[in-house]
Design a protein around this motif. Sequence first.
Motif, PDB file in Angstrom:
ATOM      1  N   SER A 188       0.821  -1.205   0.000  1.00 26.04           N
ATOM      2  CA  SER A 188       0.000   0.000   0.000  1.00 26.04           C
ATOM      3  C   SER A 188       0.858   1.258   0.000  1.00 26.04           C
ATOM      4  O   SER A 188       0.589   2.216  -0.747  1.00 26.04           O
ATOM      5  CB  SER A 188      -0.920  -0.010   1.225  1.00 26.04           C
ATOM      6  N   GLU A 189       1.925   1.260   0.802  1.00 26.86           N
ATOM      7  CA  GLU A 189       2.813   2.430   0.853  1.00 26.86           C
ATOM      8  C   GLU A 189       3.473   2.685  -0.489  1.00 26.86           C
ATOM      9  O   GLU A 189       3.576   3.832  -0.946  1.00 26.86           O
ATOM     10  CB  GLU A 189       3.888   2.216   1.926  1.00 26.86           C
ATOM     11  N   ARG A 190       3.919   1.602  -1.154  1.00 22.88           N
ATOM     12  CA  ARG A 190       4.606   1.776  -2.438  1.00 22.88           C
ATOM     13  C   ARG A 190       3.645   2.229  -3.533  1.00 22.88           C
ATOM     14  O   ARG A 190       4.035   2.984  -4.429  1.00 22.88           O
ATOM     15  CB  ARG A 190       5.325   0.496  -2.830  1.00 22.88           C
ATOM     16  N   LEU A 191       2.402   1.769  -3.469  1.00 25.82           N
ATOM     17  CA  LEU A 191       1.431   2.230  -4.459  1.00 25.82           C
ATOM     18  C   LEU A 191       1.188   3.726  -4.327  1.00 25.82           C
ATOM     19  O   LEU A 191       1.048   4.433  -5.333  1.00 25.82           O
ATOM     20  CB  LEU A 191       0.117   1.469  -4.302  1.00 25.82           C
ATOM     21  N   GLU A 192       1.138   4.226  -3.101  1.00 31.76           N
ATOM     22  CA  GLU A 192       0.941   5.664  -2.909  1.00 31.76           C
ATOM     23  C   GLU A 192       2.107   6.444  -3.519  1.00 31.76           C
ATOM     24  O   GLU A 192       1.908   7.470  -4.173  1.00 31.76           O
ATOM     25  CB  GLU A 192       0.816   5.979  -1.417  1.00 31.76           C
ATOM     26  N   LEU A 193       3.333   5.966  -3.288  1.00 29.84           N
ATOM     27  CA  LEU A 193       4.501   6.623  -3.873  1.00 29.84           C
ATOM     28  C   LEU A 193       4.501   6.494  -5.390  1.00 29.84           C
ATOM     29  O   LEU A 193       4.885   7.422  -6.105  1.00 29.84           O
ATOM     30  CB  LEU A 193       5.784   6.011  -3.295  1.00 29.84           C
ATOM     31  N   TYR A 201       1.973   6.312  -7.615  1.00 29.87           N
ATOM     32  CA  TYR A 201       1.092   7.192  -8.367  1.00 29.87           C
ATOM     33  C   TYR A 201       1.342   8.674  -8.094  1.00 29.87           C
ATOM     34  O   TYR A 201       0.719   9.538  -8.711  1.00 29.87           O
ATOM     35  CB  TYR A 201      -0.371   6.797  -8.131  1.00 29.87           C
ATOM     36  N   ALA A 202       2.281   8.958  -7.182  1.00 28.98           N
ATOM     37  CA  ALA A 202       2.741  10.339  -7.005  1.00 28.98           C
ATOM     38  C   ALA A 202       4.032  10.596  -7.782  1.00 28.98           C
ATOM     39  O   ALA A 202       4.444  11.741  -7.950  1.00 28.98           O
ATOM     40  CB  ALA A 202       2.965  10.630  -5.525  1.00 28.98           C
ATOM     41  N   SER A 232      -7.865   5.961 -10.374  1.00 30.28           N
ATOM     42  CA  SER A 232      -8.290   6.374  -9.037  1.00 30.28           C
ATOM     43  C   SER A 232      -8.084   5.198  -8.088  1.00 30.28           C
ATOM     44  O   SER A 232      -8.001   4.041  -8.516  1.00 30.28           O
ATOM     45  CB  SER A 232      -9.759   6.798  -9.047  1.00 30.28           C
ATOM     46  N   ARG A 233      -8.001   5.490  -6.802  1.00 25.74           N
ATOM     47  CA  ARG A 233      -7.798   4.429  -5.822  1.00 25.74           C
ATOM     48  C   ARG A 233      -8.907   4.490  -4.770  1.00 25.74           C
ATOM     49  O   ARG A 233      -8.729   4.986  -3.662  1.00 25.74           O
ATOM     50  CB  ARG A 233      -6.429   4.556  -5.169  1.00 25.74           C
ATOM     51  N   GLU A 246      -7.806  -3.477  -5.819  1.00 25.86           N
ATOM     52  CA  GLU A 246      -6.938  -4.043  -4.790  1.00 25.86           C
ATOM     53  C   GLU A 246      -6.992  -5.578  -4.837  1.00 25.86           C
ATOM     54  O   GLU A 246      -7.888  -6.158  -5.459  1.00 25.86           O
ATOM     55  CB  GLU A 246      -7.377  -3.550  -3.408  1.00 25.86           C
ATOM     56  N   THR A 257      -4.059  -4.808  -9.426  1.00 23.70           N
ATOM     57  CA  THR A 257      -2.782  -4.728  -8.714  1.00 23.70           C
ATOM     58  C   THR A 257      -2.017  -6.036  -8.790  1.00 23.70           C
ATOM     59  O   THR A 257      -0.817  -6.068  -8.484  1.00 23.70           O
ATOM     60  CB  THR A 257      -3.009  -4.363  -7.240  1.00 23.70           C
TER      61      THR A 257
END
Length: 209
Positions: free
Chosen positions: A41-46, A48-49, A85-86, A107, A129
Amino acid sequence: MEGVELEKKPDLRASDADRDEVAALLGTAMAEGRLSPEEHSERLELLYAAKTYAELAPLTADLPQDSARPRVSLRKDDAELPPPSRPSSTITCVLSGVERKGRWLVEPVTTVNCVLGGVELDFRNAVLTQREVVVNVSCLLGGVEVTVPPGVRVEVDTTAVLGGAGDPKNDTLDPNAPVIRFTGFVLLGGLDFKRKPPKGKGRWKDLLG
């Protein structure tokens, strides 16, 4: 997107297709136990940023070489598609209607709770994912309508009581095809499937590693 490209051209801006490939790789790594759900989850946030290859490289740097490319990615032809979108992995519908469609990130497990309502899930332009995702359905006196594109296998492992689940009409026997697995129960309700091509110019591709 090859690892060598990240080294030679770190300042180039990454495309949405690049991000989709990395998302699929991260999903595979979690399925293999290399990443925990929290790390995923943390890596997905990074992911898409991220705007450049240099920002993408650290997300897969600690994964082994044999996973340097994703086994399966749902990737579109259009390079300028917006990032997916997530939305929440839990969908709750009570005396109402909920729809999830367009370009959204699916997910590993999505939970659908439907009571006296209707839920529409459209996977035609979604991004998985990982190669196999699960949709756990709890449907009471309601209905869940699912639309999937050609080339994606749908497995139905639900229990129906005074209700029913339709036939997804699978059109492929490829063991490496993306899989959407439905589990859970349907009580006095229905789980229905339609198969249609994706909207717009995009189409799903299997990228086999």
